[in-house]
Motif scaffolding. Structure first.
Motif, short mmCIF file in Angstrom:
data_model
loop_
_atom_site.label_atom_id
_atom_site.label_comp_id
_atom_site.label_asym_id
_atom_site.label_seq_id
_atom_site.Cartn_x
_atom_site.Cartn_y
_atom_site.Cartn_z
N ALA A 192 0.86 -1.09 0.10
CA ALA A 192 -0.07 0.09 0.00
C ALA A 192 0.87 1.04 0.24
O ALA A 192 0.39 2.32 -0.64
CB ALA A 192 -0.82 -0.20 1.18
N THR A 193 2.14 1.09 0.99
CA THR A 193 2.92 2.48 0.77
C THR A 193 3.36 2.75 -0.51
O THR A 193 3.46 3.76 -1.02
CB THR A 193 4.04 2.18 1.84
OG1 THR A 193 3.43 1.93 3.05
CG2 THR A 193 4.94 3.40 1.75
N ALA A 194 4.04 1.31 -1.33
CA ALA A 194 4.62 1.68 -2.68
C ALA A 194 3.35 2.19 -3.53
O ALA A 194 3.79 3.21 -4.45
CB ALA A 194 5.06 0.27 -3.16
N LYS A 195 2.15 2.04 -3.52
CA LYS A 195 1.10 2.45 -4.50
C LYS A 195 0.97 3.90 -4.25
O LYS A 195 0.59 4.52 -4.90
CB LYS A 195 -0.17 1.63 -4.34
CG LYS A 195 0.09 0.25 -4.92
CD LYS A 195 -1.32 -0.36 -4.65
CE LYS A 195 -0.99 -1.95 -5.43
NZ LYS A 195 -1.99 -2.80 -5.06
N ALA A 196 0.94 4.18 -2.68
CA ALA A 196 0.89 5.61 -2.46
C ALA A 196 1.85 6.71 -3.08
O ALA A 196 1.56 7.73 -3.33
CB ALA A 196 0.78 5.94 -0.93
N LEU A 197 3.00 6.14 -2.98
CA LEU A 197 4.30 7.04 -3.55
C LEU A 197 3.93 7.20 -4.95
O LEU A 197 4.20 8.34 -5.41
CB LEU A 197 5.41 6.20 -3.31
CG LEU A 197 6.01 5.75 -1.89
CD1 LEU A 197 7.35 5.03 -1.99
CD2 LEU A 197 6.05 6.88 -1.01
N ILE A 198 3.09 6.30 -5.78
CA ILE A 198 2.88 6.38 -7.12
C ILE A 198 1.71 7.46 -7.11
O ILE A 198 1.98 8.32 -7.91
CB ILE A 198 2.90 5.06 -7.82
CG1 ILE A 198 3.97 4.16 -7.69
CG2 ILE A 198 2.37 5.36 -9.11
CD1 ILE A 198 3.95 2.76 -8.15
N LEU A 199 0.82 7.15 -6.42
CA LEU A 199 -0.39 7.88 -6.41
C LEU A 199 -0.37 9.36 -6.26
O LEU A 199 -0.81 10.15 -6.75
CB LEU A 199 -1.61 7.50 -5.45
CG LEU A 199 -2.87 7.82 -5.30
CD1 LEU A 199 -3.61 7.88 -6.46
CD2 LEU A 199 -3.63 7.27 -4.11
N PHE A 200 0.62 9.55 -5.21
CA PHE A 200 0.63 11.03 -4.93
C PHE A 200 2.35 11.66 -5.51
O PHE A 200 2.20 12.95 -5.15
CB PHE A 200 0.70 11.17 -3.22
CG PHE A 200 -0.46 10.78 -2.77
CD1 PHE A 200 -1.70 10.93 -3.00
CD2 PHE A 200 -0.41 9.84 -1.65
CE1 PHE A 200 -3.18 10.89 -2.57
CE2 PHE A 200 -1.81 9.53 -0.87
CZ PHE A 200 -2.85 9.95 -1.49
N ASP A 201 2.95 10.91 -6.08
CA ASP A 201 4.10 11.35 -6.77
C ASP A 201 5.09 11.80 -5.55
O ASP A 201 5.65 13.20 -5.67
CB ASP A 201 3.91 12.61 -7.74
CG ASP A 201 5.01 13.04 -8.56
OD1 ASP A 201 5.93 12.26 -8.64
OD2 ASP A 201 5.15 14.13 -8.97
N ILE A 202 5.31 11.19 -4.50
CA ILE A 202 6.17 11.45 -3.40
C ILE A 202 7.49 11.06 -3.57
O ILE A 202 7.84 9.86 -4.02
CB ILE A 202 5.55 10.66 -2.10
CG1 ILE A 202 4.09 11.13 -1.67
CG2 ILE A 202 6.40 10.84 -1.13
CD1 ILE A 202 3.56 10.20 -0.72
N GLY A 203 8.56 12.00 -3.66
CA GLY A 203 9.77 11.77 -3.90
C GLY A 203 10.70 11.89 -2.60
O GLY A 203 9.91 12.44 -1.77
N GLY A 204 11.95 12.08 -2.85
CA GLY A 204 12.78 12.48 -1.74
C GLY A 204 13.09 11.38 -0.75
O GLY A 204 12.97 10.29 -1.32
#
Length: 337
Positions: A192-204
């Motif tokens: 779920a975390t990996a999908k959230a990173l993609i969903l919200f464009d989370i980087g850094g």
């Protein structure tokens, strides 16, 4: 294989885009109609200081905005002009604006603006559709409001548990919680975390707190699960004995949660305008919201003029000091005949 499609909605003050995979939103993006420097922009800056401990040099644009430039040629001194490429847009953290990051541009590079959200979507290779206000609201039907609420509050449910996302100055942190067995919870929460990173464009820099892992074998399974669900490029540590996994992803612009957290009132004002654009009926639009949101709308007469044109109706603003900023609503006052 799922069928992918980008859906774009050009709203008042912002453009919204969602990547759909078989009618599920897997990426959600918002770009405001601001004058901020986009990633990929090539501009001329003037060096205003010497390199700091990180090797970056502070420079200013012709508008007086600050930019951090990496790898400045040694021959250039304070006051020199340099053509640079923006590689990370400005980021706001707890009221502090961190300037964009840049690097020297290629010798033959000409000044240009970085690609807009719409341009990036069109370059993705997936089919692109547009949604107009008079058309059925596909975004809402597919869960747009729920995605925005997850980005705003940081609570993301998954089968058997919940992620709690927190923005910090150092990293975006995910805490996995739930009632499943330890390994099962860790695997589902990591996915779920990996999908959230993609969903919200989370980087850094990103951290995941994974509870209850008992041994090296389980920690390795969780790390491999993460690798399966997050496309490269990224770097990560192993899951340490305390159940913590750290990831580094390229960051070109603020994530959707960072955008909302940086300017929550402006964000809620634009969401209220979206409601008003889609309100049914030919009467006056009465927008009721927190006085902070109403004040924001009054500071953007161009937004209100656009809403009046879009709805062909008079716009009335009503401030309710007892409301949270995220609880605005729209009523239509039907004309009397």
């Amino acid at each position: 294989m799922p069928s992918y499609e980008w859906l774009i909605e050009k709203g008042i003050g912002e453009t919204r885009a969602a990547l759909l995979a078989d009618d599920t939103i897997v990426q959600a993006r918002i770009e405001t109609d601001s004058s901020a420097l986009r990633a990929g922009s090539i501009i001329d800056v003037r060096l205003s200081d010497s390199a700091n401990a990180t090797g970056r040099t502070l420079a200013t644009t012709d508008k007086g905005d600050s930019v951090w430039v990496a790898s400045v040629p040694r021959a250039l001194t304070q006051g020199s002009l340099l053509r640079v490429e923006i590689i990370r847009e400005a980021v706001t953290e707890r009221g502090i604006i961190k300037p964009p990051h840049a690097r020297p541009a290629l010798p033959d590079a000409l000044p240009k603006e970085g690609a807009s959200l719409e341009m990036r979507v069109k370059a993705s290779g997936y089919p692109v559709s547009y949604q107009q206000n008079h058309q059925p609201d596909r975004l809402e039907k597919l869960g747009w409001s729920e995605v925005i609420e997850q980005a705003r509050c940081g609570d993301i449910d998954f089968p058997g548990g919940r992620l709690r996302m927190a923005l910090t100055p150092a990293l975006t942190l995910f805490d996995i919680d739930g009632h499943l067995g330890s390994l099962d919870l860790a695997l589902k929460g990591t996915e779920a975390t990996a999908k959230a990173l993609i969903l919200f464009d989370i980087g850094g820099s990103i951290g995941i707190d994974i509870p209850g892992l008992s041994g090296k074998s389980d920690r390795q399974k969780v790390a491999e699960c993460f690798d399966q669900h997050l496309p490269p490029p990224f770097e990560r540590t192993g899951v340490n004995g305390f159940g913590f996994l750290q990831i580094i992803r390229q960051k070109k612009r603020p994530s959707l949660p960072e955008q909302i957290a940086a300017y929550p009132i402006e964000h809620e004002a634009r969401q209220l305008l979206r409601q008003a654009c889609r309100a049914k009926g030919a009467g006056k639009r009465i927008l009721t919201a927190s006085h902070f949101v109403i004040d924001c709308l009054n500071r953007h007469p161009d937004w209100l003029e656009a809403l009046a044109r879009e709805s062909a109706a008079e716009i009335i603003l009503k401030a309710d000091p007892m409301r949270p900023i995220y609880q605005g609503d729209v009523a239509v006052e039907f004309p009397a005949f």
